[in-house]
Design an enzyme around this catalytic site. Structure first.
Site, PDB file in Angstrom:
ATOM      1  N   CYS A   1       0.845  -1.182   0.000  1.00 50.27           N
ATOM      2  CA  CYS A   1       0.000   0.000   0.000  1.00 50.27           C
ATOM      3  C   CYS A   1       0.886   1.240   0.000  1.00 50.27           C
ATOM      4  CB  CYS A   1      -0.900   0.008   1.236  1.00 50.27           C
ATOM      5  SG  CYS A   1      -1.847  -1.513   1.469  1.00 50.27           S
TER       6      CYS A   1
ATOM      7  N   ASP B   1      -3.120  -9.128   7.778  1.00 53.35           N
ATOM      8  CA  ASP B   1      -1.862  -9.196   8.528  1.00 53.35           C
ATOM      9  C   ASP B   1      -1.529  -7.856   9.168  1.00 53.35           C
ATOM     10  OD1 ASP B   1      -1.491  -8.325   5.784  1.00 53.35           O
ATOM     11  OD2 ASP B   1       0.647  -8.317   6.170  1.00 53.35           O
TER      12      ASP B   1
ATOM     13  N   ILE C   1      11.666 -10.694 -19.087  1.00 52.46           N
ATOM     14  CA  ILE C   1      12.039  -9.576 -19.961  1.00 52.46           C
ATOM     15  C   ILE C   1      12.994 -10.092 -21.032  1.00 52.46           C
ATOM     16  CG2 ILE C   1      13.280  -7.377 -20.113  1.00 52.46           C
ATOM     17  CD1 ILE C   1      12.420  -6.831 -17.222  1.00 52.46           C
TER      18      ILE C   1
END
EC number: 6.3.5.4
Length: 670
Positions: free
Chosen positions: A2, A104, A300
């Protein structure tokens, strides 16, 4: 994962503006697009806000942060993941704790009142940055994980302290000043930074393995920094007590498997990054062996065969039955996304690998994934970089015959010719201050510190004057804990220095969190599990590097999982092709330079000397300039472009206004 933000005022009766908190969440929408929240109780002089990316407990309302205790005394915001949280939650519940979510994140809110900050942090496992405020004690803690996987910045203003997950979050607060200072500019140009610093005056990072305690007393904020963990290599003589080789191999296998297993826990699908290196291949192999369903692996691919690792990655994917997604990238198109990358990294980058990683995280999200496991940290713990081998050959093998030492160094130089001027220095550089602290200047930072003369010449005259007597080596060395260096083996010292500088300042920043979270994608590095790290530091140096073989004990531990080609080859540094290797890519770089580093904009920003820049660009056309010199010049030109973009995005533009506009666009309002 976040984005977090907050403010604490000197005066608890000074209100925290609600919309400012919302704007600070909105400017980091990319870190948490799923919902937002804020809390600024009256009479507390504290406000927290949060932008949420749902990974654990997908309930939109139940998992919303900030978390606040039922009595209103404690409030917290959290970014990251706590692993093994179910076991801790069960233990706390048995002791009478009552959890309101399945997340959590709520662990800290329940653990802190019971254990206090020190014992709480000691029990946390994972990558995290969080803040918890105790209203009764008028104390706020800013806590960062052991390696600095998750970012956390803070600064003082006229009225208090502002903090957040990214610099732009702090800059969204109207009282935070935005100025690139001379020392910050210099360190952006040489790539290696002073631990805990940024490019901007007065803006600090919470160091990895530390917390900042901010306590209000008599209308003033008292700020203290506390270290709770460090990478702790044993004394050199401890390495003489060598156990059986197989015991170390089995120990690494068990520790890494546990770290991988824990990081597969999520309420959303978990994929894996896959290059052609032993690190990501090991993670994929272990993930595939643990899970019942095929792992989705993301690779990639570069259009330059010298730098492309797709063939080995594909072989590994086929061995494990993984579903491989390959993102092919053309060299010249990487610069199409360079500006966007700098907006997210908030620091300069020497190579367009950071751009490639940003595009890869975008591809991951397009495939419907929010979480991947990555291989970062393996080279740091198991001595994988070529610079570590060089230091081992020079300083760590005192009884090595001179002819064998010469042969090993020659082999190392030949196999890493492409990366000379970046991963290996073009020429030897010594810092007297680092020599005094460490015993030698580790090869891993010589390439960057060797840019000193070029960097100073590139700086504007005013900034040059400001750092005339500045000793970068001393500033960096002062951040090293002497007690963690004294009496250590030379290889341990070299690894310690890299972990304290380039791991946090480069690998985990513009190569990790910032370019992953740019696309709301969480990366989990099992190698940086601190239990695994505590085990790895006790592996004897001669089993980390055995003769010419780097990461020997890891290779042996993972032997059954790896393609034979990979098992037998030496470490190949993963980076994007430098600009000088491709005419189209060079032209793309020059187009960006013309837009953001033309003479007018250079003079307006006042950071760079335009004549020195032009001279450096012109030197690239000289065919007599050696390749390794051009590799180093490429890095410097990328840094110049980067500082110009930093100035454009974070100094020229009105960030508080931009944050407010983003909140309005999202419909986020107080």
């Amino acid at each position: 994962m976040c984005g977090i933000a907050g403010v604490i005022h000197n005066d608890k009766n000074r209100a925290i503006d609600s919309q400012t908190l919302v704007n600070m969440a909105a400017i980091q929408y990319h870190r948490g697009p799923d919902n937002f929240g804020y809390h600024n109780p009256q009479g507390a002089g504290v406000g927290l806000s949060h932008a949420r990316l749902t990974i654990i407990d997908l309930d939109e309302e139940r998992g919303r942060q900030p978390h606040v205790s039922s009595d209103g005394r404690y409030m917290m915001v959290h970014n990251g993941e706590f692993y093994d949280f179910q076991r801790i939650r069960a233990s706390m519940t048995a002791q009478g704790a009552r959890f309101g979510t399945k997340s959590d994140s709520e662990l800290v809110l329940q653990m802190y009142p019971h254990y206090g900050i020190e014992k709480t942090v000691e029990q946390l496992r994972g990558e995290f940055a969080f803040s918890i405020y105790d209203r009764e004690e008028e104390t706020m803690y800013l806590v960062r994980d052991r390696f600095g996987i998750k970012p956390l910045y803070w600064t003082e203003t006229e009225h208090g302290v502002v903090f957040g997950s990214e610099l732009k979050v702090l800059f969204a607060h109207p009282e935070v000043k935005r100025e690139i200072d001379s020392e910050g500019l210099y360190h952006q140009l040489i790539q290696v930074m002073v631990p805990g610093s940024t490019a901007f005056k007065g803006i600090n990072q919470v160091p990895p393995g530390h917390w900042i305690k901010i306590q209000r007393k008599d209308g003033k904020l008292n700020i203290e920094q506390h270290k709770y963990w460090d990478i702790n290599f044993p004394q050199a003589e401890a390495h003489l007590n060598v156990k059986d080789e197989e015991e170390y191999i089995e120990g690494v296998r068990e520790q890494l498997l546990e770290a991988v297993h824990l990081r597969l826990n999520a309420d959303v699908p978990v994929g894996a990054y896959l290059s052609g290196g032993i690190d990501s291949c090991s993670i994929l192999g272990l993930s595939a062996s643990v899970r019942q369903d095929p792992v989705k692996a993301f690779t990639i691919g570069f259009d330059d065969a010298d730098y492309d690792e797709t063939p080995i990655a594909t072989e590994m994917a086929e061995m494990t039955g993984a579903e491989q997604i390959i993102l092919p990238l053309s060299a010249e198109h990487l610069y199409d996304h360079f500006e966007r990358t700098i907006w997210h990294t908030e620091r300069t980058i020497y190579n367009t690998l950071g751009v490639a990683k940003l595009l890869m995280s975008q591809k991951v999200r397009e495939q419907g994934y929010k979480v991947v496991l990555t291989g970062e940290g393996s080279d740091e713990l198991f001595a994988g970089y070529p610079a570590f081998r060089k230091d081992m050959f020079l300083y760590g093998l005192s009884d090595l015959p001179d002819n064998l030492r010469t042969d090993l160094q020659s082999t190392l130089a030949e196999s890493n010719e492409l990366f000379k001027g970046a991963m290996l220095p073009r020429e030897e550089f010594n810092s007297e201050a680092i020599n005094q602290k460490v015993g030698f200047t580790p090869t891993c930072i010589q390439s960057w510190m060797g840019c000193d003369g070029f960097a100073r010449d590139l700086m504007s005259k005013d900034h040059q004057a400001n750092i005339k007597s500045y000793d970068a080596g001393r500033a960096i060395a002062e951040q090293f804990d002497e007690s963690q260096l004294e009496g250590r083996h030379p290889l341990d010292k070299a690894q310690y220095v890299w972990i304290k500088t380039m791991l946090e300042g480069q690998i985990l920043t513009w190569g990790g969190d910032r370019v992953d979270m740019a696309n709301s994608m969480e990366a989990r590095p099992p190698f940086l599990d601190h239990y695994l790290a505590d085990y790895a530091v006790n592996i004897p140096p001669q089993m980390r590097i055995k003769g010419p073989v780097e990461k020997y004990v890891l290779k042996e531990a993972m032997k059954g999982l790896l393609p034979e080609t990979l098992y037998k080859r030496q470490k190949f540094a993963f980076m994007a092709p430098p600009a000088h290797t491709d005419e189209k890519k060079w032209n793309a770089l020059m187009e960006l330079m013309e837009e953001f580093a033309n003479e007018k904009r250079i003079k307006e920003a006042g950071l760079i000397d335009y004549d020195a820049l032009k001279q450096m660009i012109d030197s690239h056309a000289d065919p007599s300039v050696p390749r390794d010199h051009k590799v180093q010049m490429d890095a410097l030109l990328n840094h110049v472009l980067g500082v110009q973009l930093l100035h454009y995005h974070f100094v020229e533009q009105d960030i508080p206004k931009k944050a407010a506009a983003k909140a309005h666009e999202l419909g986020w309002a107080a």
